[in-house]
Write a protein that holds these residues in place. Structure first.
Motif, PDB file in Angstrom:
ATOM      1  N   ASN A   1      19.119  40.790  -1.712  1.00 51.50           N
ATOM      2  CA  ASN A   1      18.145  41.376  -0.981  1.00 51.50           C
ATOM      3  C   ASN A   1      16.955  40.552  -0.885  1.00 51.50           C
ATOM      4  N   ASP A   2      16.543  40.011  -1.794  1.00 49.25           N
ATOM      5  CA  ASP A   2      15.147  39.251  -1.769  1.00 49.25           C
ATOM      6  C   ASP A   2      15.203  38.114  -0.719  1.00 49.25           C
ATOM      7  N   GLU A   3      16.512  37.449  -0.523  1.00 52.81           N
ATOM      8  CA  GLU A   3      16.443  36.308   0.446  1.00 52.81           C
ATOM      9  C   GLU A   3      16.399  36.911   1.749  1.00 52.81           C
ATOM     10  N   LEU A   4      17.343  37.984   2.006  1.00 47.37           N
ATOM     11  CA  LEU A   4      17.019  38.609   3.186  1.00 47.37           C
ATOM     12  C   LEU A   4      15.488  39.110   3.854  1.00 47.37           C
ATOM     13  N   GLU A   5      15.017  39.752   2.542  1.00 50.61           N
ATOM     14  CA  GLU A   5      13.608  40.015   2.776  1.00 50.61           C
ATOM     15  C   GLU A   5      12.619  38.944   3.190  1.00 50.61           C
ATOM     16  N   GLU A   6      12.952  37.841   2.440  1.00 45.78           N
ATOM     17  CA  GLU A   6      12.292  36.615   2.735  1.00 45.78           C
ATOM     18  C   GLU A   6      12.110  35.922   4.045  1.00 45.78           C
ATOM     19  N   ILE A   7      13.509  36.128   4.875  1.00 49.59           N
ATOM     20  CA  ILE A   7      13.602  35.548   6.375  1.00 49.59           C
ATOM     21  C   ILE A   7      13.010  36.488   7.118  1.00 49.59           C
ATOM     22  N   ARG A   8      13.004  37.811   6.886  1.00 49.33           N
ATOM     23  CA  ARG A   8      12.458  38.956   7.559  1.00 49.33           C
ATOM     24  C   ARG A   8      11.062  38.569   7.682  1.00 49.33           C
ATOM     25  N   THR A   9      10.181  38.356   6.493  1.00 47.82           N
ATOM     26  CA  THR A   9       8.966  38.367   6.411  1.00 47.82           C
ATOM     27  C   THR A   9       8.560  36.997   7.008  1.00 47.82           C
ATOM     28  N   HIS A  10       9.302  35.959   6.800  1.00 47.56           N
ATOM     29  CA  HIS A  10       9.013  34.681   7.609  1.00 47.56           C
ATOM     30  C   HIS A  10       9.156  34.710   9.172  1.00 47.56           C
TER      31      HIS A  10
ATOM     32  N   ASP B   1      15.392  28.686  10.344  1.00 46.82           N
ATOM     33  CA  ASP B   1      17.130  28.499  10.715  1.00 46.82           C
ATOM     34  C   ASP B   1      17.854  28.198   9.689  1.00 46.82           C
ATOM     35  N   GLN B   2      17.238  27.179   8.650  1.00 48.10           N
ATOM     36  CA  GLN B   2      17.924  26.421   7.870  1.00 48.10           C
ATOM     37  C   GLN B   2      18.033  27.757   6.859  1.00 48.10           C
ATOM     38  N   ASP B   3      17.234  28.340   6.522  1.00 41.75           N
ATOM     39  CA  ASP B   3      17.427  29.492   5.403  1.00 41.75           C
ATOM     40  C   ASP B   3      18.440  30.388   5.903  1.00 41.75           C
ATOM     41  N   CYS B   4      18.595  30.580   7.236  1.00 38.08           N
ATOM     42  CA  CYS B   4      19.642  31.569   7.672  1.00 38.08           C
ATOM     43  C   CYS B   4      21.189  30.870   7.458  1.00 38.08           C
ATOM     44  N   LEU B   5      21.198  29.621   7.775  1.00 40.66           N
ATOM     45  CA  LEU B   5      22.370  28.861   7.591  1.00 40.66           C
ATOM     46  C   LEU B   5      22.805  28.803   6.197  1.00 40.66           C
ATOM     47  N   ARG B   6      21.740  28.760   5.208  1.00 40.93           N
ATOM     48  CA  ARG B   6      22.287  28.777   3.779  1.00 40.93           C
ATOM     49  C   ARG B   6      22.511  30.204   3.337  1.00 40.93           C
TER      50      ARG B   6
ATOM     51  N   ARG C   1      26.409  30.667   1.815  1.00 43.23           N
ATOM     52  CA  ARG C   1      26.509  30.896   0.382  1.00 43.23           C
ATOM     53  C   ARG C   1      26.717  32.276   0.072  1.00 43.23           C
ATOM     54  N   ARG C   2      26.504  33.240   1.160  1.00 38.62           N
ATOM     55  CA  ARG C   2      26.568  34.832   0.728  1.00 38.62           C
ATOM     56  C   ARG C   2      27.789  35.274   1.511  1.00 38.62           C
ATOM     57  N   GLN C   3      28.056  34.543   2.784  1.00 39.80           N
ATOM     58  CA  GLN C   3      29.009  35.149   3.604  1.00 39.80           C
ATOM     59  C   GLN C   3      28.768  36.507   3.913  1.00 39.80           C
ATOM     60  N   PRO C   4      27.981  36.986   4.295  1.00 38.90           N
ATOM     61  CA  PRO C   4      27.468  38.488   4.461  1.00 38.90           C
ATOM     62  C   PRO C   4      28.406  38.976   5.412  1.00 38.90           C
ATOM     63  N   ALA C   5      28.348  40.231   5.604  1.00 36.68           N
ATOM     64  CA  ALA C   5      29.360  41.100   6.382  1.00 36.68           C
ATOM     65  C   ALA C   5      28.654  42.314   7.053  1.00 36.68           C
ATOM     66  N   ALA C   6      29.221  42.647   8.108  1.00 35.50           N
ATOM     67  CA  ALA C   6      28.676  44.014   8.592  1.00 35.50           C
ATOM     68  C   ALA C   6      27.011  43.808   8.935  1.00 35.50           C
ATOM     69  N   SER C   7      26.342  44.834   8.680  1.00 36.39           N
ATOM     70  CA  SER C   7      24.822  44.906   8.966  1.00 36.39           C
ATOM     71  C   SER C   7      23.957  43.831   8.527  1.00 36.39           C
TER      72      SER C   7
ATOM     73  N   VAL D   1      21.109  38.532   9.770  1.00 37.83           N
ATOM     74  CA  VAL D   1      20.962  37.046   9.931  1.00 37.83           C
ATOM     75  C   VAL D   1      21.071  36.599  11.003  1.00 37.83           C
ATOM     76  N   VAL D   2      21.999  36.886  11.790  1.00 40.87           N
ATOM     77  CA  VAL D   2      22.372  36.441  13.056  1.00 40.87           C
ATOM     78  C   VAL D   2      21.150  36.999  14.178  1.00 40.87           C
ATOM     79  N   SER D   3      20.854  37.963  14.122  1.00 40.91           N
ATOM     80  CA  SER D   3      19.664  38.534  14.962  1.00 40.91           C
ATOM     81  C   SER D   3      18.392  37.535  14.547  1.00 40.91           C
ATOM     82  N   ILE D   4      18.027  37.490  13.306  1.00 36.74           N
ATOM     83  CA  ILE D   4      17.003  36.606  12.874  1.00 36.74           C
ATOM     84  C   ILE D   4      16.957  35.081  13.480  1.00 36.74           C
ATOM     85  N   SER D   5      18.196  34.582  13.468  1.00 36.69           N
ATOM     86  CA  SER D   5      18.616  33.221  13.900  1.00 36.69           C
ATOM     87  C   SER D   5      18.502  33.286  15.412  1.00 36.69           C
ATOM     88  N   LYS D   6      18.682  34.383  16.302  1.00 36.55           N
ATOM     89  CA  LYS D   6      18.516  34.268  17.492  1.00 36.55           C
ATOM     90  C   LYS D   6      17.002  34.701  17.866  1.00 36.55           C
ATOM     91  N   ILE D   7      16.269  35.463  17.471  1.00 32.49           N
ATOM     92  CA  ILE D   7      14.882  35.730  17.477  1.00 32.49           C
ATOM     93  C   ILE D   7      13.960  34.733  17.649  1.00 32.49           C
TER      94      ILE D   7
END
Length: 244
Positions: A17-26, A71-76, A80-86, A91-97
């Motif tokens: 959760n913290d990792e996702l929030e961090e890339i959103r913040t960045h 982008d590097q954070d998204c790739l990591r 490492r997490r292999q997220p699914a669904a939302s 992560v994909v949306s952030i990498s595109k935005i």
């Protein structure tokens, strides 16, 4: 059924959760810098401020580095997490935005370069009012698309996508006026051409703001709404999301 926002708060670990929030913040930090770049580029152009224009040019490297870092954070996270669904969509949306934000930064740098050219050559006789008006319009679109991302607000995202049509019309009208003016006064061609390139960059900023809005709709609804037209996009925005 959990709400869209609740679905993005349910992760397998607090660390994830913290990792996702961090890339959103960045991403939002990058967006704030890009917004400032657009505004500063327009001010530099209209006011003939060479120092401010040069600052815009120099800060483009910072935006480029932010894109690479996020982008590097998204790739990591993907590796490492292999997220699914939302979570995967986030992560994909952030990498595109961030790609669209970086390109908006590029367009701001181009505007700043034209501002510097006009400082050297002398101001163009026409076009500053149009540049200021369209510039403020597209800057607001970028701001609202990022706000839609922060709030996961698909209605606001759709409103941004709809605004792009208005910007396209303003751009075409301004371009016609500038071409007509150059035909009437050939001596102005060199300087007015710089204004034409500025208008083109501003129109491209509007396109990228729409792209960001489309990524927000994909993030929340799970549907790719690129290239489908506004009517179908609106239908997707109003459609309920199935349980994941």
């Amino acid at each position: 059924m959990p709400s869209d926002k609740e679905a993005f708060n349910q992760h397998i670990s607090q660390q994830f959760n913290d990792e996702l929030e961090e890339i959103r913040t960045h991403l939002l930090e990058m967006g704030g810098l890009v917004e400032k770049q657009i505004n500063d580029a327009i001010v530099a152009l209209v006011e003939g401020d060479a120092k401010l224009a040069q600052q815009v040019r120099e800060k483009d490297d910072t935006i480029n580095q932010m894109e690479l870092d996020i982008d590097q954070d998204c790739l990591r996270i993907l590796a490492r997490r292999q997220p699914a669904a939302s979570d995967l969509r986030l992560v994909v949306s952030i990498s595109k935005i961030i790609v669209d934000l970086e390109r908006i930064g590029d367009e701001s740098s181009k505007i700043a370069r034209r501002a510097l050219d006009l400082v050297d050559e002398g101001q163009a006789p026409r076009g500053y009012v149009e540049c200021r008006h369209i510039g403020h319009h597209v800057r607001r679109m970028v701001q609202e698309s990022l706000d839609a991302f922060a709030r996961m607000d698909t209605e606001q995202a759709f409103a941004v996508a709809r605004e792009d049509k208005a910007v396209d019309q303003e751009y075409k009208t301004a371009m016609r006026e500038m071409v007509t003016f150059m035909m009437e006064d050939p001596r102005s061609i060199g300087r007015v051409l710089n204004i034409l390139w500025v208008l083109r960059s501003l129109e491209r900023v509007g396109d990228h703001a729409r792209n960001i809005a489309e990524h927000v709709i994909y993030l929340v609804k799970g549907t790719d709404v690129r290239h489908i037209g506004l009517k179908r996009m609106e239908a997707e925005v109003k459609k309920d999301v199935a349980d994941e």
